[in-house]
Design a protein around this motif. Structure first.
Motif, PDB file in Angstrom:
ATOM      1  N   THR A 195       0.832  -1.209   0.000  1.00 40.90           N
ATOM      2  CA  THR A 195       0.000   0.000   0.000  1.00 40.90           C
ATOM      3  C   THR A 195       0.866   1.259   0.000  1.00 40.90           C
ATOM      4  N   GLY A 196       0.258   2.330  -0.528  1.00 44.16           N
ATOM      5  CA  GLY A 196       0.876   3.651  -0.505  1.00 44.16           C
ATOM      6  C   GLY A 196      -0.120   4.658   0.041  1.00 44.16           C
ATOM      7  N   SER A 197       0.254   5.904  -0.006  1.00 40.74           N
ATOM      8  CA  SER A 197      -0.526   6.928   0.684  1.00 40.74           C
ATOM      9  C   SER A 197      -1.954   7.063   0.163  1.00 40.74           C
ATOM     10  N   ALA A 230      -5.900   8.277   1.806  1.00 44.48           N
ATOM     11  CA  ALA A 230      -6.459   9.570   1.359  1.00 44.48           C
ATOM     12  C   ALA A 230      -7.894   9.739   1.853  1.00 44.48           C
ATOM     13  N   GLU A 231      -8.658   8.628   1.823  1.00 45.65           N
ATOM     14  CA  GLU A 231     -10.060   8.731   2.248  1.00 45.65           C
ATOM     15  C   GLU A 231     -10.200   8.826   3.770  1.00 45.65           C
ATOM     16  N   SER A 232      -9.076   8.735   4.473  1.00 41.54           N
ATOM     17  CA  SER A 232      -9.087   8.994   5.928  1.00 41.54           C
ATOM     18  C   SER A 232      -8.639  10.426   6.197  1.00 41.54           C
ATOM     19  N   PHE A 234       1.375  12.240  -1.352  1.00 43.27           N
ATOM     20  CA  PHE A 234       2.604  13.022  -1.590  1.00 43.27           C
ATOM     21  C   PHE A 234       2.600  13.737  -2.935  1.00 43.27           C
ATOM     22  N   ARG A 235       2.197  12.997  -3.991  1.00 43.85           N
ATOM     23  CA  ARG A 235       2.421  13.542  -5.333  1.00 43.85           C
ATOM     24  C   ARG A 235       1.170  13.959  -6.058  1.00 43.85           C
ATOM     25  N   ASP A 236      -0.015  13.837  -5.433  1.00 47.59           N
ATOM     26  CA  ASP A 236      -1.212  14.300  -6.132  1.00 47.59           C
ATOM     27  C   ASP A 236      -1.124  15.816  -6.286  1.00 47.59           C
ATOM     28  N   LEU A 278       7.848  -0.329   5.468  1.00 51.11           N
ATOM     29  CA  LEU A 278       9.065  -0.067   4.684  1.00 51.11           C
ATOM     30  C   LEU A 278       9.686   1.285   4.981  1.00 51.11           C
ATOM     31  N   HIS A 279       8.855   2.260   5.317  1.00 45.70           N
ATOM     32  CA  HIS A 279       9.364   3.628   5.485  1.00 45.70           C
ATOM     33  C   HIS A 279       9.267   4.116   6.932  1.00 45.70           C
ATOM     34  N   GLY A 280       9.125   3.174   7.862  1.00 41.84           N
ATOM     35  CA  GLY A 280       9.081   3.545   9.276  1.00 41.84           C
ATOM     36  C   GLY A 280       7.678   3.911   9.726  1.00 41.84           C
ATOM     37  N   VAL A 316      11.187   7.713  10.635  1.00 42.42           N
ATOM     38  CA  VAL A 316      10.751   7.539   9.243  1.00 42.42           C
ATOM     39  C   VAL A 316      11.999   7.554   8.355  1.00 42.42           C
ATOM     40  N   VAL A 317      11.832   6.983   7.158  1.00 44.33           N
ATOM     41  CA  VAL A 317      12.967   6.970   6.228  1.00 44.33           C
ATOM     42  C   VAL A 317      12.963   8.280   5.444  1.00 44.33           C
ATOM     43  N   TRP A 318      14.059   8.980   5.484  1.00 42.08           N
ATOM     44  CA  TRP A 318      14.190  10.221   4.722  1.00 42.08           C
ATOM     45  C   TRP A 318      14.876   9.948   3.390  1.00 42.08           C
ATOM     46  N   GLY A 361      -2.950   2.231  -4.238  1.00 45.49           N
ATOM     47  CA  GLY A 361      -2.797   3.638  -3.865  1.00 45.49           C
ATOM     48  C   GLY A 361      -1.355   4.102  -3.775  1.00 45.49           C
ATOM     49  N   THR A 362      -0.532   3.602  -4.683  1.00 44.66           N
ATOM     50  CA  THR A 362       0.856   4.103  -4.722  1.00 44.66           C
ATOM     51  C   THR A 362       1.193   4.510  -6.149  1.00 44.66           C
ATOM     52  N   SER A 363       1.978   5.589  -6.268  1.00 42.30           N
ATOM     53  CA  SER A 363       2.352   6.082  -7.600  1.00 42.30           C
ATOM     54  C   SER A 363       3.415   5.194  -8.241  1.00 42.30           C
ATOM     55  N   SER A 364       3.949   4.242  -7.481  1.00 42.27           N
ATOM     56  CA  SER A 364       4.948   3.285  -8.005  1.00 42.27           C
ATOM     57  C   SER A 364       6.154   3.985  -8.625  1.00 42.27           C
ATOM     58  N   VAL A 365       6.609   5.046  -7.984  1.00 45.38           N
ATOM     59  CA  VAL A 365       7.802   5.731  -8.488  1.00 45.38           C
ATOM     60  C   VAL A 365       8.953   5.734  -7.485  1.00 45.38           C
ATOM     61  N   GLU A 410      -3.441  -3.821  -9.885  1.00 50.99           N
ATOM     62  CA  GLU A 410      -3.256  -2.437  -9.438  1.00 50.99           C
ATOM     63  C   GLU A 410      -4.607  -1.817  -9.105  1.00 50.99           C
ATOM     64  N   ILE A 411      -4.680  -1.209  -7.913  1.00 51.19           N
ATOM     65  CA  ILE A 411      -5.887  -0.472  -7.522  1.00 51.19           C
ATOM     66  C   ILE A 411      -5.465   0.977  -7.335  1.00 51.19           C
ATOM     67  N   ASN A 412      -5.941   1.842  -8.191  1.00 47.39           N
ATOM     68  CA  ASN A 412      -5.490   3.233  -8.147  1.00 47.39           C
ATOM     69  C   ASN A 412      -6.491   4.098  -8.899  1.00 47.39           C
ATOM     70  N   LEU A 413      -6.582   5.348  -8.505  1.00 49.10           N
ATOM     71  CA  LEU A 413      -7.448   6.288  -9.217  1.00 49.10           C
ATOM     72  C   LEU A 413      -6.880   6.639 -10.583  1.00 49.10           C
ATOM     73  N   ALA A 414      -5.551   6.543 -10.712  1.00 42.78           N
ATOM     74  CA  ALA A 414      -4.899   7.041 -11.932  1.00 42.78           C
ATOM     75  C   ALA A 414      -3.836   6.052 -12.399  1.00 42.78           C
TER      76      ALA A 414
HETATM   77  P1  OAD Z   1       2.105   9.229  -3.930  1.00 39.27           P
HETATM   78  O1  OAD Z   1       1.548  10.531  -3.481  1.00 39.27           O
HETATM   79  O2  OAD Z   1       3.335   9.249  -4.754  1.00 39.27           O
HETATM   80  O3  OAD Z   1       0.987   8.442  -4.756  1.00 39.27           O
HETATM   81  C1  OAD Z   1      -0.323   8.302  -4.276  1.00 39.27           C
HETATM   82  C2  OAD Z   1      -1.082   7.426  -5.273  1.00 39.27           C
HETATM   83  O4  OAD Z   1      -2.348   7.149  -4.714  1.00 39.27           O
HETATM   84  C3  OAD Z   1      -1.317   8.101  -6.625  1.00 39.27           C
HETATM   85  O5  OAD Z   1      -0.977   7.168  -7.649  1.00 39.27           O
HETATM   86  C4  OAD Z   1      -2.837   8.384  -6.632  1.00 39.27           C
HETATM   87  O6  OAD Z   1      -3.400   8.275  -7.920  1.00 39.27           O
HETATM   88  C5  OAD Z   1      -3.345   7.298  -5.715  1.00 39.27           C
HETATM   89  N1  OAD Z   1      -4.575   7.599  -4.983  1.00 39.27           N
HETATM   90  C6  OAD Z   1      -4.938   8.766  -4.400  1.00 39.27           C
HETATM   91  N2  OAD Z   1      -6.122   8.624  -3.759  1.00 39.27           N
HETATM   92  C7  OAD Z   1      -6.509   7.328  -3.938  1.00 39.27           C
HETATM   93  C8  OAD Z   1      -7.627   6.557  -3.514  1.00 39.27           C
HETATM   94  N3  OAD Z   1      -8.583   7.078  -2.761  1.00 39.27           N
HETATM   95  N4  OAD Z   1      -7.678   5.263  -3.895  1.00 39.27           N
HETATM   96  C9  OAD Z   1      -6.702   4.718  -4.670  1.00 39.27           C
HETATM   97  N5  OAD Z   1      -5.636   5.394  -5.099  1.00 39.27           N
HETATM   98  C10 OAD Z   1      -5.529   6.676  -4.742  1.00 39.27           C
HETATM   99  O7  OAD Z   1       2.295   8.343  -2.624  1.00 39.27           O
HETATM  100  P2  OAD Z   1       3.161   7.013  -2.428  1.00 39.27           P
HETATM  101  O8  OAD Z   1       3.177   6.187  -3.657  1.00 39.27           O
HETATM  102  O9  OAD Z   1       2.710   6.401  -1.168  1.00 39.27           O
HETATM  103  O10 OAD Z   1       8.224   8.242   1.172  1.00 39.27           O
HETATM  104  O11 OAD Z   1       4.604   7.639  -2.212  1.00 39.27           O
HETATM  105  C11 OAD Z   1       5.680   6.789  -1.968  1.00 39.27           C
HETATM  106  C12 OAD Z   1       6.629   7.438  -1.018  1.00 39.27           C
HETATM  107  O12 OAD Z   1       6.992   8.731  -1.489  1.00 39.27           O
HETATM  108  C13 OAD Z   1       6.063   7.708   0.365  1.00 39.27           C
HETATM  109  O13 OAD Z   1       6.123   6.584   1.213  1.00 39.27           O
HETATM  110  C14 OAD Z   1       6.951   8.813   0.860  1.00 39.27           C
HETATM  111  C15 OAD Z   1       7.037   9.671  -0.376  1.00 39.27           C
HETATM  112  O14 OAD Z   1       8.172  10.458  -0.498  1.00 39.27           O
HETATM  113  C16 OAD Z   1       8.868   8.608   2.287  1.00 39.27           C
HETATM  114  O15 OAD Z   1       8.445   9.468   3.037  1.00 39.27           O
HETATM  115  C17 OAD Z   1      10.143   7.870   2.501  1.00 39.27           C
END
Ligand code: OAD
Length: 252
Positions: A28-30, A34-36, A41-43, A125-127, A165-167, A194-198, A218-222
């Protein structure tokens, strides 16, 4: 690849696969939080990195330059998270953990919401932003004197305290990374939610799973860089899709 956005959004082939498999790994990613009300991070507009520069706030250099600013920024994020309640996606993953024999949950999130929801074994993974450690030796610190200094001092060595947390520029916790790799290589079905996979190395876990023969969902809005490699793409919010997936697979 099967992409679904409409109704019914869960392909039958995926339902059959989930019903019959004993090995499921979820990353999982952020986006899942979001719905909480926890910002991603990157939206665009709402993502933390759209509003703040990570180099000022989330690197060891930033902390050395201005530890007070960094500590206060994390305090603000901790307060946001303290009020957050797990949503239906977190809760559905708790149920999935009970239904699948070998279920592993890997998260990049530091918000502790999976734990709050009741998930039992979580690979962080990131603390975790709710934990604090000493900047000097990395020891986890649970109590310290409130001496009005920001950040507070380590009660053992008088170094400064920081969030666990991991910086950027830091290595991931070795044990968590090894466990995450193992979980990705030993599953039949790998969900990326819910992760941008980057961000590496988390982003490559799906590749490890795929190379080991797992089907990727993959489950993601985008769309993300993972999308072209996914066997199933469920386009929509995690809070809607994951409960629907559990419902269609196990309650019908
Ligand atoms: P991002 O902000 O990079 O990506 C969030 C992803 O969630 C995007 O692909 C959105 O399209 C998707 N998303 C948003 N709302 C959603 C929803 N309600 N349902 C499904 N998908 C949704 O966040 P992460 O991928 O988590 O690292 O970012 C990875 C890491 O980058 C984080 O852990 C953080 C950051 O720098 C550290 O702090 C080390």
């Amino acid at each position: 690849m099967t992409t679904t956005t409409g109704n019914p959004p869960i392909p039958l082939e995926l339902v059959d696969l989930l019903y019959s498999t004993e090995n499921v790994t979820v990353l999982t990613g952020s986006g899942i939080s979001a719905e909480s009300g926890v910002p991603t991070f990157r939206d665009a507009q709402t993502g933390l990195w759209a509003q703040y520069n990570p180099h000022d706030l989330a690197t060891p250099e930033a902390f050395e330059r201005d530890p007070r600013l960094v500590w206060l920024w994390y305090e603000w994020r901790r307060r946001l998270i303290a009020d957050a309640i797990p949503n239906s996606a977190h809760t559905a993953l708790v149920e999935l953990e009970q239904l699948i024999l070998h279920f592993r949950l890997i998260t990049q999130n530091v918000d502790g919401l999976h734990e709050k929801a009741g998930s039992e074994s979580i690979i962080e993974l990131h603390g975790n932003i709710l934990r604090t450690k000493c900047y000097e030796d990395g020891q986890i610190i649970e109590k310290w004197d409130d001496d009005d200094h920001i950040p507070p001092h380590c009660p053992d060595c008088n170094g400064l305290l920081r969030p666990d947390v991991v910086w950027f520029g830091e290595a991931l916790p070795n044990e968590a990374l090894t466990a995450a790799l193992r979980a990705s290589q030993n599953c039949d079905l790998f969900f990326s939610v819910g992760t941008s996979s980057v961000v590496q190395p988390a982003a490559s876990l799906a590749d490890h799973a795929r190379q080991s023969g797992a089907a990727i969902v993959e489950i993601n809005l985008a769309p993300t860089p993972l999308t072209p490699f996914a066997d199933f793409v469920l386009r929509g919010s995690a809070g809607q899709i994951i409960p629907m997936l559990v419902e269609s697979t196990f309650h019908k």
